[in-house]
Design an enzyme around this catalytic site. Structure first.
Site, PDB file in Angstrom:
ATOM      1  N   LYS A 116      -7.133  -1.008 -11.974  1.00 32.97           N
ATOM      2  CA  LYS A 116      -7.632  -1.080 -10.601  1.00 32.97           C
ATOM      3  C   LYS A 116      -9.112  -0.708 -10.493  1.00 32.97           C
ATOM      4  O   LYS A 116      -9.839  -1.290  -9.691  1.00 32.97           O
ATOM      5  CB  LYS A 116      -6.772  -0.204  -9.693  1.00 32.97           C
ATOM      6  CG  LYS A 116      -5.370  -0.777  -9.460  1.00 32.97           C
ATOM      7  CD  LYS A 116      -4.652  -0.037  -8.344  1.00 32.97           C
ATOM      8  CE  LYS A 116      -3.418  -0.755  -7.882  1.00 32.97           C
ATOM      9  NZ  LYS A 116      -2.191  -0.509  -8.582  1.00 32.97           N
ATOM     10  N   GLU A 200      -9.864   5.827  -2.647  1.00 35.33           N
ATOM     11  CA  GLU A 200     -10.482   4.882  -1.714  1.00 35.33           C
ATOM     12  C   GLU A 200     -10.059   5.210  -0.303  1.00 35.33           C
ATOM     13  O   GLU A 200      -9.138   5.997  -0.067  1.00 35.33           O
ATOM     14  CB  GLU A 200     -10.132   3.433  -2.089  1.00 35.33           C
ATOM     15  CG  GLU A 200      -8.660   3.092  -1.952  1.00 35.33           C
ATOM     16  CD  GLU A 200      -8.314   1.698  -2.500  1.00 35.33           C
ATOM     17  OE1 GLU A 200      -9.090   1.114  -3.271  1.00 35.33           O
ATOM     18  OE2 GLU A 200      -7.229   1.204  -2.131  1.00 35.33           O
ATOM     19  N   ASN A 235       5.463   1.627   0.004  1.00 33.09           N
ATOM     20  CA  ASN A 235       4.456   0.768  -0.634  1.00 33.09           C
ATOM     21  C   ASN A 235       5.054  -0.314  -1.521  1.00 33.09           C
ATOM     22  O   ASN A 235       4.368  -0.885  -2.361  1.00 33.09           O
ATOM     23  CB  ASN A 235       3.437   1.592  -1.434  1.00 33.09           C
ATOM     24  CG  ASN A 235       2.710   2.588  -0.560  1.00 33.09           C
ATOM     25  OD1 ASN A 235       2.297   2.243   0.542  1.00 33.09           O
ATOM     26  ND2 ASN A 235       2.590   3.813  -1.026  1.00 33.09           N
ATOM     27  N   GLU A 275      -4.644  -9.449  -4.177  1.00 32.20           N
ATOM     28  CA  GLU A 275      -4.069  -8.732  -3.035  1.00 32.20           C
ATOM     29  C   GLU A 275      -5.153  -8.102  -2.160  1.00 32.20           C
ATOM     30  O   GLU A 275      -6.117  -7.529  -2.678  1.00 32.20           O
ATOM     31  CB  GLU A 275      -3.121  -7.620  -3.526  1.00 32.20           C
ATOM     32  CG  GLU A 275      -1.918  -8.147  -4.296  1.00 32.20           C
ATOM     33  CD  GLU A 275      -0.854  -7.076  -4.560  1.00 32.20           C
ATOM     34  OE1 GLU A 275       0.325  -7.445  -4.658  1.00 32.20           O
ATOM     35  OE2 GLU A 275      -1.204  -5.875  -4.672  1.00 32.20           O
ATOM     36  N   GLU A 288      -6.177  -5.278  -5.363  1.00 31.20           N
ATOM     37  CA  GLU A 288      -6.009  -5.416  -6.806  1.00 31.20           C
ATOM     38  C   GLU A 288      -5.682  -6.874  -7.092  1.00 31.20           C
ATOM     39  O   GLU A 288      -5.367  -7.644  -6.189  1.00 31.20           O
ATOM     40  CB  GLU A 288      -4.863  -4.530  -7.313  1.00 31.20           C
ATOM     41  CG  GLU A 288      -3.500  -4.909  -6.733  1.00 31.20           C
ATOM     42  CD  GLU A 288      -2.329  -4.344  -7.529  1.00 31.20           C
ATOM     43  OE1 GLU A 288      -2.515  -3.927  -8.683  1.00 31.20           O
ATOM     44  OE2 GLU A 288      -1.203  -4.354  -6.997  1.00 31.20           O
ATOM     45  N   ASN A 290      -3.064  -9.150  -9.514  1.00 27.94           N
ATOM     46  CA  ASN A 290      -1.928  -9.144 -10.429  1.00 27.94           C
ATOM     47  C   ASN A 290      -2.010 -10.388 -11.298  1.00 27.94           C
ATOM     48  O   ASN A 290      -1.960 -11.508 -10.798  1.00 27.94           O
ATOM     49  CB  ASN A 290      -0.610  -9.102  -9.654  1.00 27.94           C
ATOM     50  CG  ASN A 290      -0.446  -7.789  -8.906  1.00 27.94           C
ATOM     51  OD1 ASN A 290      -0.853  -6.734  -9.392  1.00 27.94           O
ATOM     52  ND2 ASN A 290       0.116  -7.837  -7.725  1.00 27.94           N
ATOM     53  N   PHE A 348      18.669   4.351   1.905  1.00 28.77           N
ATOM     54  CA  PHE A 348      18.370   3.367   0.863  1.00 28.77           C
ATOM     55  C   PHE A 348      18.589   3.921  -0.541  1.00 28.77           C
ATOM     56  O   PHE A 348      17.890   3.562  -1.482  1.00 28.77           O
ATOM     57  CB  PHE A 348      16.935   2.832   1.004  1.00 28.77           C
ATOM     58  CG  PHE A 348      16.694   2.137   2.312  1.00 28.77           C
ATOM     59  CD1 PHE A 348      16.954   0.786   2.436  1.00 28.77           C
ATOM     60  CD2 PHE A 348      16.219   2.831   3.418  1.00 28.77           C
ATOM     61  CE1 PHE A 348      16.749   0.132   3.649  1.00 28.77           C
ATOM     62  CE2 PHE A 348      16.014   2.201   4.634  1.00 28.77           C
ATOM     63  CZ  PHE A 348      16.282   0.848   4.748  1.00 28.77           C
TER      64      PHE A 348
HETATM   65  P1  ADP Z   1       4.226  -7.521  -6.631  1.00 29.67           P
HETATM   66  O1  ADP Z   1       4.744  -8.103  -5.376  1.00 29.67           O
HETATM   67  O2  ADP Z   1       2.802  -7.106  -6.597  1.00 29.67           O
HETATM   68  O3  ADP Z   1       4.656  -8.322  -7.795  1.00 29.67           O
HETATM   69  P2  ADP Z   1       6.381  -5.775  -6.881  1.00 29.67           P
HETATM   70  O4  ADP Z   1       6.698  -4.593  -6.066  1.00 29.67           O
HETATM   71  O5  ADP Z   1       7.146  -6.984  -6.669  1.00 29.67           O
HETATM   72  O6  ADP Z   1       4.868  -6.110  -6.731  1.00 29.67           O
HETATM   73  O7  ADP Z   1       6.484  -5.415  -8.390  1.00 29.67           O
HETATM   74  C1  ADP Z   1       5.847  -4.295  -8.863  1.00 29.67           C
HETATM   75  C2  ADP Z   1       5.994  -4.244 -10.346  1.00 29.67           C
HETATM   76  O8  ADP Z   1       7.358  -4.199 -10.729  1.00 29.67           O
HETATM   77  C3  ADP Z   1       5.402  -5.445 -10.973  1.00 29.67           C
HETATM   78  O9  ADP Z   1       4.831  -5.074 -12.193  1.00 29.67           O
HETATM   79  C4  ADP Z   1       6.573  -6.352 -11.163  1.00 29.67           C
HETATM   80  O10 ADP Z   1       6.283  -7.221 -12.211  1.00 29.67           O
HETATM   81  C5  ADP Z   1       7.690  -5.368 -11.465  1.00 29.67           C
HETATM   82  N1  ADP Z   1       8.978  -5.866 -10.970  1.00 29.67           N
HETATM   83  C6  ADP Z   1       9.355  -5.946  -9.688  1.00 29.67           C
HETATM   84  N2  ADP Z   1      10.593  -6.437  -9.562  1.00 29.67           N
HETATM   85  C7  ADP Z   1      11.032  -6.676 -10.802  1.00 29.67           C
HETATM   86  C8  ADP Z   1      12.244  -7.198 -11.357  1.00 29.67           C
HETATM   87  N3  ADP Z   1      13.246  -7.601 -10.591  1.00 29.67           N
HETATM   88  N4  ADP Z   1      12.341  -7.292 -12.697  1.00 29.67           N
HETATM   89  C9  ADP Z   1      11.328  -6.901 -13.480  1.00 29.67           C
HETATM   90  N5  ADP Z   1      10.170  -6.414 -13.014  1.00 29.67           N
HETATM   91  C10 ADP Z   1      10.002  -6.294 -11.710  1.00 29.67           C
HETATM   92  P1  ADP Z   2       0.628  -1.570  -6.587  1.00 27.77           P
HETATM   93  O1  ADP Z   2      -0.066  -1.826  -7.873  1.00 27.77           O
HETATM   94  O2  ADP Z   2       1.615  -0.480  -6.672  1.00 27.77           O
HETATM   95  O3  ADP Z   2       1.134  -2.846  -5.982  1.00 27.77           O
HETATM   96  P2  ADP Z   2      -1.447  -1.642  -4.537  1.00 27.77           P
HETATM   97  O4  ADP Z   2      -2.842  -1.173  -4.702  1.00 27.77           O
HETATM   98  O5  ADP Z   2      -1.251  -3.110  -4.514  1.00 27.77           O
HETATM   99  O6  ADP Z   2      -0.521  -0.973  -5.639  1.00 27.77           O
HETATM  100  O7  ADP Z   2      -0.875  -1.000  -3.204  1.00 27.77           O
HETATM  101  C1  ADP Z   2       0.478  -1.119  -2.834  1.00 27.77           C
HETATM  102  C2  ADP Z   2       0.595  -1.007  -1.320  1.00 27.77           C
HETATM  103  O8  ADP Z   2       0.075   0.230  -0.849  1.00 27.77           O
HETATM  104  C3  ADP Z   2      -0.183  -2.061  -0.554  1.00 27.77           C
HETATM  105  O9  ADP Z   2       0.577  -3.251  -0.399  1.00 27.77           O
HETATM  106  C4  ADP Z   2      -0.447  -1.380   0.757  1.00 27.77           C
HETATM  107  O10 ADP Z   2       0.677  -1.444   1.592  1.00 27.77           O
HETATM  108  C5  ADP Z   2      -0.642   0.059   0.368  1.00 27.77           C
HETATM  109  N1  ADP Z   2      -2.072   0.360   0.159  1.00 27.77           N
HETATM  110  C6  ADP Z   2      -2.716   0.353  -1.021  1.00 27.77           C
HETATM  111  N2  ADP Z   2      -4.014   0.709  -0.865  1.00 27.77           N
HETATM  112  C7  ADP Z   2      -4.193   0.932   0.439  1.00 27.77           C
HETATM  113  C8  ADP Z   2      -5.317   1.349   1.242  1.00 27.77           C
HETATM  114  N3  ADP Z   2      -6.497   1.609   0.703  1.00 27.77           N
HETATM  115  N4  ADP Z   2      -5.120   1.489   2.563  1.00 27.77           N
HETATM  116  C9  ADP Z   2      -3.913   1.258   3.105  1.00 27.77           C
HETATM  117  N5  ADP Z   2      -2.834   0.879   2.430  1.00 27.77           N
HETATM  118  C10 ADP Z   2      -2.955   0.719   1.100  1.00 27.77           C
HETATM  119 MG    MG Z   3       0.038  -4.433  -5.423  1.00 29.28          MG
END
Ligand code: ADP
Ligand code: ADP
Ligand code: MG
Length: 665
Positions: A116, A200, A235, A275, A288, A290, A348
């Site tokens: 990141k 941040e 998140n 994202e 970030e 992906n 949950f």
């Molecule tokens: P994103 O929408 O950014 O892909 P997710 O929350 O879906 O974020 O996934 C977060 C992390 O967990 C990612 O590295 C994703 O590849 C992994 N992940 C999520 N769901 C699964 C799954 N069903 N099987 C394997 N890896 C998963």
């Molecule tokens: P991950 O790698 O776990 O997906 P992200 O940086 O994409 O991490 O953040 C995951 C979630 O956290 C985002 O989808 C958003 O909802 C929240 N988030 C992350 N950074 C911020 C920020 N600076 N301000 C508000 N919400 C944030």
């Molecule tokens: Mg993310």
């Protein structure tokens, strides 16, 4: 084109990739751990190779075993799916040096974007708007406080290597940083083996909007519009859709343009996702990138008609993209719901176990809407403790957003799962909320709309009618049987009944006309017509049409009647003769057994530690024991002050939900 591809993943994404390979005429190799030996992915693949024990660290994450499986089978390329090795640049390099094509971006792009901090630097240089903050590592708490105060509270403390919503903390003041910085650092070290932290600005009440990009090895990059993923819990995304209800054409092209600029800056040559967090005013900031296929990619496929897995395979084989930006258009609206093995009614909590019944809705065009269900399980399969607890990704597509929401609500009704708890009632509740329909979303949506957790929704008048009709029908079938079996022979059915729905009583007059049941609501001067019923005693799903509208409900036999659930509304029903209804009303309410002395396990899992002994005095909130499930440790705390009389479990015990762990005196 490749003749054989190995899929270095499991579950629904392995199945998803195999489907596209089959359509393209490409052979497939599945790899599997012990827990997955009988999985759907293994059944569907042309070949399958065992790669070791169930924990991912000993199977799906072991690069050498994956490469060796390629050698054994002659697979020329590896699709890593998401999670596991998908964003591991070293693995991509290892594939390269073994002469195997990694179906994903070049390792340089993974390295640049996988982190990141590094990706924010790249993004800033490429002219992308980034969340204000400190683009660098934070050394210690004092440094963190200095930076946080410079940025201005609230701030977000984040692990540079973070993912999956882990390694993130919001800090509203100095004390939060003092507490949060070491916590995030420890979590990052544990989960990612990398404890670099940055800080941040925390954008308040934002939306999560991301852009799907696609590049080839010839310098072309396009974007396939946006997905909105604002419905999150802790998140982590729960419901996603495409396009976003927030963006207009200008905002869409501004965001798309920045995402493409960033992808070009790292020579991006596969499918990837940029994202952003966006304000309600459409301002947006990079979060970030992906560098992989995204979990929620199906909604993009549904609105663009492009198969992203096919495109990843084609560009990995060296083909140039066959379309440019101007060839891409948005057709309709798609929503995805992540169906999880968890208990929405109990915070949950994870709910593992066997899928005694698994009946997803049909994947088909239903006229007003179309359904797609990405899954890796079949009836009888187990959702195990070893991996992600996702059961399926259910998508609905329609010409517009309202159609997609209505289609999703219907598709969720038609999703029947038994054997473990699942979140479809919760997802149905969101679909039925006016705020969701209005499209005014934010990442705080779930926290705002369900401040005290999820307890179902009160039935609407239409749901009361539907549950009344189902209860009347079931009662008639059951009573009809009893009559035929009883001494009275097959006498005429009584017409007048009282349907008791929770605390509501309704007088009904029933008349059957062929297969239809007419339910006259005596006090309201209305008649409901129920037809096309598909239900038999003992079957937990009730399908029918009420006044021409198809519906599906879940039914469970209760001591006297049935518990009927339609979407998020659940009611105990009872059908009585008017005389017994009068009696029933005068009966005192039956009290539930007193269980207040018992401490029960909130979920199935493994007891990690039992921290109290018989005779010990405990305070309210004191930790009594730790139960682990799905890699999550849950501390069971005393709900009151008192003395522990007996301890009923010890470390190492496997427990089911509601098993007694200890009892108060
Ligand atoms: P994103 O929408 O950014 O892909 P997710 O929350 O879906 O974020 O996934 C977060 C992390 O967990 C990612 O590295 C994703 O590849 C992994 N992940 C999520 N769901 C699964 C799954 N069903 N099987 C394997 N890896 C998963
Ligand atoms: P991950 O790698 O776990 O997906 P992200 O940086 O994409 O991490 O953040 C995951 C979630 O956290 C985002 O989808 C958003 O909802 C929240 N988030 C992350 N950074 C911020 C920020 N600076 N301000 C508000 N919400 C944030
Ligand atoms: Mg993310």
């Amino acid at each position: 084109m490749f003749s054989k591809i190995l899929i270095a993943n499991r579950g629904e994404i392995a199945v998803r990739i195999i489907k596209t390979c089959r359509r393209m005429g490409v052979g497939t190799v599945a790899v599997y751990s012990e827990a997955d030996a009988l999985s759907l992915a293994v059944e569907m693949a042309d070949e399958a190779v065992a790669i070791g024990p169930s924990p991912a660290g000993q199977s799906y994450l072991v690069a050498d075993k994956i490469i060796e499986a390629c050698r054994q089978t002659g697979a020329e390329a590896i699709h890593p799916g998401f999670g596991f090795l998908s964003e591991n640049a070293d693995f991509a390099k290892l594939c390269g040096s073994a002469g195997i094509v990694f179906i994903g971006p070049n390792p340089h792009a993974i390295e640049a974007m996988g982190d990141k901090i590094a990706s924010k630097k790249f993004a800033a240089a490429a002219g992308v708007s980034i969340v204000p903050g400190h683009i660098g590592e934070i050394d210690d708490v004092a440094h963190a406080i200095g930076i946080a105060e410079e940025i201005g509270y609230p701030v977000m403390i984040k692990a540079s290597a973070g993912g999956g919503g882990k390694g993130i903390r919001v800090a509203h003041g100095r004390r939060d940083v003092e507490e949060g910085f070491p916590a995030v650092r420890a979590e990052a070290a544990g989960a990612f083996g990398d404890d670099r932290i940055f800080i941040e600005k925390f954008i308040e009440n934002p939306r999560h909007i991301e852009i799907q990009v696609l590049g080839d090895k010839h310098g072309h990059v396009v974007h396939l519009f946006e997905r909105e993923c604002s419905i999150q819990r802790r998140n982590q995304k729960v419901i996603e859709e495409a396009p976003s209800p927030l963006l207009d054409a200008d905002a869409r092209s501004a965001m798309g343009g920045q995402a493409v600029a960033l992808a070009k800056a790292v020579d991006y040559d596969s499918a990837g996702t940029v994202e952003f967090v966006a304000g309600q005013d459409k301002s947006f900031y990079f979060l970030e990138m992906n560098t992989r296929l995204q979990v929620e990619h199906p909604v993009t496929e549904l609105i663009t008609g492009i198969d992203l897995v096919e495109q990843m395979i084609r560009v990995a084989a060296g083909e140039p993209l066959a379309f440019g930006q101007s060839d891409l258009t948005i057709d309709g609206w798609a929503i995805e719901c992540r169906i999880y093995a968890e208990d929405p009614y109990r915070g949950f909590l994870p709910s593992i176990g066997r899928l005694r019944r698994y009946q997803p809705p049909k994947e088909a065009d239903q006229g007003a809407y179309a359904v797609r269900n990405d899954t890796g399980v079949r009836e009888g399969d187990e959702i195990s403790v070893f991996y992600d607890p996702m059961i399926a990704k259910l998508c609905a597509w329609s010409g517009d957003r309202a159609g997609a929401v209505a289609g999703m609500a219907r598709a969720l009704e038609d999703f029947h799962i038994e054997g473990l708890n699942h979140n479809t009632p919760f997802l149905a509740a969101v679909m039925d909320q006016p705020r969701f329909a209005s499209g005014v979303l934010s990442t705080r949506y779930i926290a705002d709309e369900f401040p005290d957790g999820f307890h179902g929704l009160a039935p609407t008048p239409a749901q009361l009618d539907l549950i009344t009709a189902a209860a009347a029908f079931m009662h008639r079938v059951v009573a009809g049987r009893a009559r035929r079996l009883g001494a009275n022979g097959d006498g005429p059915a009584r017409a007048d009944w009282v349907v008791v729905l929770g605390k509501t009583r309704r007088n009904v007059r029933l008349s059957a006309a062929g297969d239809d049941l007419e339910i006259e609501l005596a006090d309201e001067g209305r008649t409901l017509v129920l037809d096309a019923v598909d239900w038999r005693p003992g079957v937990p799903v009730f399908r029918g049409r009420l006044d021409g509208q198809p519906f599906s409900a879940t039914v469970r036999a209760a001591p006297e009647g049935f518990v009927v659930r339609h979407r998020a509304a659940s009611l105990r029903t009872l059908v009585l003769t008017p005389a017994s209804a009068d009696l029933h009303q005068r009966l005192p309410e039956r009290k539930a057994a007193d269980t207040s002395c018992q401490v029960v396990s909130p979920m199935p899992g493994l007891v990690i530690s039992m921290d109290v002994v018989a005779g010990q005095e405990v305070q309210e909130g004191q930790a009594l024991c730790v139960v682990e499930a799905m890699k999550m440790q849950n501390i069971v705390r005393a709900e009151r002050h008192g003395v522990i009389a007996t301890v009923a479990a010890k470390a190492g015990d496997s427990v089911s939900a509601d098993d007694v762990l200890a009892e108060f005196a």
